[in-house]
Design an enzyme around this catalytic site. Structure first.
Site, PDB file in Angstrom:
ATOM      1  CE  LYS A 133      -1.178   2.642   2.841  1.00  0.00           C
ATOM      2  NZ  LYS A 133      -0.914   3.911   2.339  1.00  0.00           N
ATOM      3  CD  GLU A 176      14.748   0.716   7.758  1.00  0.00           C
ATOM      4  OE1 GLU A 176      15.226   1.686   8.266  1.00  0.00           O
ATOM      5  OE2 GLU A 176      15.299  -0.376   7.763  1.00  0.00           O
TER       6      GLU A 176
HETATM    7  P1  NAD Z   1       3.743   8.552   7.287  1.00  0.00           P
HETATM    8  O1  NAD Z   1       4.266   8.089   8.464  1.00  0.00           O
HETATM    9  O2  NAD Z   1       2.786   9.827   7.313  1.00  0.00           O
HETATM   10  O3  NAD Z   1       3.228   7.787   6.002  1.00  0.00           O
HETATM   11  C1  NAD Z   1       3.941   6.590   5.623  1.00  0.00           C
HETATM   12  C2  NAD Z   1       2.845   5.363   5.188  1.00  0.00           C
HETATM   13  O4  NAD Z   1       2.095   4.930   6.263  1.00  0.00           O
HETATM   14  C3  NAD Z   1       1.829   5.751   4.150  1.00  0.00           C
HETATM   15  O5  NAD Z   1       1.489   5.038   3.200  1.00  0.00           O
HETATM   16  C4  NAD Z   1       0.570   6.443   4.719  1.00  0.00           C
HETATM   17  O6  NAD Z   1      -0.710   6.253   4.129  1.00  0.00           O
HETATM   18  C5  NAD Z   1       0.774   5.113   6.113  1.00  0.00           C
HETATM   19  N1  NAD Z   1      -0.362   5.245   7.128  1.00  0.00           N
HETATM   20  C6  NAD Z   1      -0.721   6.432   7.679  1.00  0.00           C
HETATM   21  N2  NAD Z   1      -1.032   6.159   8.680  1.00  0.00           N
HETATM   22  C7  NAD Z   1      -1.228   4.795   9.015  1.00  0.00           C
HETATM   23  C8  NAD Z   1      -1.708   4.041  10.024  1.00  0.00           C
HETATM   24  N3  NAD Z   1      -2.578   4.418  11.275  1.00  0.00           N
HETATM   25  N4  NAD Z   1      -1.202   2.732   9.950  1.00  0.00           N
HETATM   26  C9  NAD Z   1      -0.496   2.153   9.004  1.00  0.00           C
HETATM   27  N5  NAD Z   1      -0.106   2.984   7.861  1.00  0.00           N
HETATM   28  C10 NAD Z   1      -0.581   4.277   7.907  1.00  0.00           C
HETATM   29  O7  NAD Z   1       5.264   9.225   6.528  1.00  0.00           O
HETATM   30  P2  NAD Z   1       5.339   9.840   5.219  1.00  0.00           P
HETATM   31  O8  NAD Z   1       5.241  11.322   5.581  1.00  0.00           O
HETATM   32  O9  NAD Z   1       4.986   9.087   3.972  1.00  0.00           O
HETATM   33  O10 NAD Z   1       6.994   9.682   5.167  1.00  0.00           O
HETATM   34  C11 NAD Z   1       8.014  10.701   5.513  1.00  0.00           C
HETATM   35  C12 NAD Z   1       8.599   9.854   6.778  1.00  0.00           C
HETATM   36  O11 NAD Z   1       9.270   8.670   6.581  1.00  0.00           O
HETATM   37  C13 NAD Z   1       9.810  10.996   7.261  1.00  0.00           C
HETATM   38  O12 NAD Z   1       9.688  10.731   8.581  1.00  0.00           O
HETATM   39  C14 NAD Z   1      10.983  10.165   6.479  1.00  0.00           C
HETATM   40  O13 NAD Z   1      12.176  10.211   7.590  1.00  0.00           O
HETATM   41  C15 NAD Z   1      10.452   8.592   6.682  1.00  0.00           C
HETATM   42  N6  NAD Z   1      11.485   7.627   5.901  1.00  0.00           N
HETATM   43  C16 NAD Z   1      12.376   6.802   6.766  1.00  0.00           C
HETATM   44  C17 NAD Z   1      12.927   6.079   5.759  1.00  0.00           C
HETATM   45  C18 NAD Z   1      13.865   5.066   6.621  1.00  0.00           C
HETATM   46  O14 NAD Z   1      14.567   4.024   5.692  1.00  0.00           O
HETATM   47  N7  NAD Z   1      14.478   5.159   7.975  1.00  0.00           N
HETATM   48  C19 NAD Z   1      12.919   6.311   4.523  1.00  0.00           C
HETATM   49  C20 NAD Z   1      12.082   6.881   3.915  1.00  0.00           C
HETATM   50  C21 NAD Z   1      11.382   7.830   4.745  1.00  0.00           C
END
Ligand code: NAD
Length: 468
Positions: free
Chosen positions: A170, A243
């Site tokens: 997803k 991650e």
């Molecule tokens: P986010 O946490 O808002 O969303 C990530 C995903 O989770 C999306 O697909 C979203 O639809 C889904 N999601 C939202 N609510 C959920 C829930 N309650 N349960 C399960 N899934 C849910 O993150 P974002 O804004 O899309 O991405 C940015 C963040 O990702 C930053 O903090 C960045 O540092 C992190 N990131 C980490 C890595 C790593 O390898 N450590 C790599 C890339 C990005």
């Protein structure tokens, strides 16, 4: 405009509702995301469960060949995939942008294909033989963010299928289209049901974390959402790889050459316009060269064109969505109110697209939100320090633990200091480098588990110890 479709059980799955996906450079509609339902998710999980026994039992050579074939499909489709990433995510085609992302997918897929899971023999003597076997976990749920949508999908899906699992992915609702295209390509070479894609609102991610038909979640995203995933996965005791966010420190030692390191610092911070988990997000510079480093960074920033990523001249793009634009602007405004000095930028021009200029803020310290929090945008706080031991201790007080770097003319001395940083990866005189053969993951609040290399592949397996 053609609609992209979910893929369930090897077939395109129409949806009755759609949501417009915005091009962050123009505000135009980049495409329409199918609004998947709980019923679609259940069907995708069923398809993955049905495909699992056959895929897990397939000869290892077949799974290896399938991963190479996926790499070839991505490469063939490279131009279209890169344009789609740029249209929905904003990163330029050029530079370290969407063509680079697609190239990374190809390289990672080939490298993952070549990873193996040999049986480990822990004892073989007259007392008996003990073997450690690796088995696939089952159905893997992959939840991805919007910053590197296709590369992160490859990082999740390829090791999962290489190890014999089946997958339901997803993607983020901000960038679903390139993932749907990727999964369609994968389905040209994989048996039906091995990789399925559903799209829709955030709630679908929550439904995956608690789904009884999913055995493991691999999640890349924010710390806040990672905690929710962990909580809702508890009911079914799912395996987890998380991650999460980073707030990487870079520490410049007094003997560094400001001009020599400036370009490395710049791209270490601003790859993907700062929207990268392992980008440098706070820069600590020794008092004796603080001003020279600031001047060198400002000079380089002036030479880096930002604009619509579909134009070849641009190497920096917009922020990917309004939420992110507002967050970055809010953190800079807060720093200004608290005495931060803007060396460059800080003044978005308005107009179409979520463009925020490259911004350097000095005269800030830990305790300011811009330093303490993950800004995830083209803004770098530069913090002056005079005592190396003290600044290592301060850098380590931050709850994030993804990456960190030390910059110096003496690499051996820098390495010793880098190893004192509390984070999963450290770099000397560079920041953010990753490779498919080197494990990558966060400590502290930045995550649980690792990706890449044999260690990353093992996350998609359970152990069976055989006494024979
Ligand atoms: P986010 O946490 O808002 O969303 C990530 C995903 O989770 C999306 O697909 C979203 O639809 C889904 N999601 C939202 N609510 C959920 C829930 N309650 N349960 C399960 N899934 C849910 O993150 P974002 O804004 O899309 O991405 C940015 C963040 O990702 C930053 O903090 C960045 O540092 C992190 N990131 C980490 C890595 C790593 O390898 N450590 C790599 C890339 C990005």
């Amino acid at each position: 405009m053609s609609d992209h479709q979910m893929i369930i059980g090897g077939k395109p799955q129409p949806a009755s509702d759609h949501l417009d996906v915005e091009n962050p450079a123009t505000g135009d509609v980049a495409g329409r995301m199918p609004m998947g339902t709980r019923a679609n998710l259940d069907a995708a999980v069923d398809a993955a469960r049905t495909a699992f026994p056959g895929w897990a039992a397939a000869p290892d050579a077949d799974r290896k060949a399938a991963c190479h074939a996926i790499a070839a499909k991505i490469e063939e489709d490279g131009d279209a995939l890169a344009s789609l990433i740029t249209s929905e995510q904003g990163k330029p085609l050029n530079g370290l942008g969407s063509r680079f992302e697609v190239g990374g997918c190809v390289g990672w897929a080939h490298a993952t294909a070549e990873l193996d899971l040999p049986v480990e023999v822990v004892q073989d003597d007259d007392q008996g033989r003990i073997e450690v076997h690796r088995k696939p976990v089952g159905v893997v749920g992959s939840i991805t963010p919007w910053n590197w949508p296709v590369l992160i999908a490859v990082w999740h899906i390829l090791p999962a299928v290489r190890a014999g699992n089946t997958v339901v992915i997803k993607p983020s609702p901000y960038t679903p289209l390139s993932t749907l295209r990727l999964v369609a390509l994968m389905n040209e070479v994989l048996p039906a049901g091995v990789v399925n894609a559903v799209t829709g609102p955030d709630e679908l991610g929550g439904a995956m974390s608690e789904h009884s038909g999913i055995d493991k979640i691999v999640f890349t995203g924010s710390i806040a959402t990672g905690k929710k995933v962990m909580a809702s996965a508890a009911g079914t005791l799912k395996r987890l790889t998380l991650e999460l966010g980073g707030n990487d420190a870079g520490i410049v030692l007094p003997d560094a050459d400001p001009k020599a390191i400036a370009e490395g610092l710049f791209w270490g911070a601003f790859i993907n316009t700062g929207q990268t988990c392992g980008a440098m997000k706070r820069l600590y510079v020794h008092d004796s060269i603080h001003d020279a480093v600031c001047d060198a960074l400002v000079e380089i920033a002036g030479r880096m064109p930002m604009g619509n990523g579909l134009s070849e001249e641009n190497v920096l793009g917009p922020l990917s969505n309004k939420m992110q634009f507002d967050k970055v602007a809010g953190l800079v405004d807060d720093a200004k109110r608290n005495g931060g000095k803007i060396l460059l930028g800080g003044d978005p021009k308005g107009g179409a697209g979520y463009f925020y200029p490259i911004t350097f803020v000095s005269n800030v310290a830990d305790g300011t939100r811009l330093v303490d929090e993950e800004q995830f945008g083209p803004v770098l706080p530069i913090i002056r320090y005079s005592d190396v031991d003290q600044i290592v201790a301060i850098a380590n007080q931050n709850p994030h633990g993804l990456g960190g770097s030390v910059w110096s003319s003496d690499s051996a001395a820098a390495k010793k200091i880098a190893q004192r940083l509390e984070c999963g990866s450290v770099w000397v005189n560079k920041h953010g480098a990753i490779q498919p053969n080197a494990p990558f993951g966060g400590v502290k609040s930045s995550g649980i588990g690792v990706e890449f290399g044999p260690e990353g592949l093992k996350e998609y397996t359970t152990i069976q110890t055989v006494f024979c």
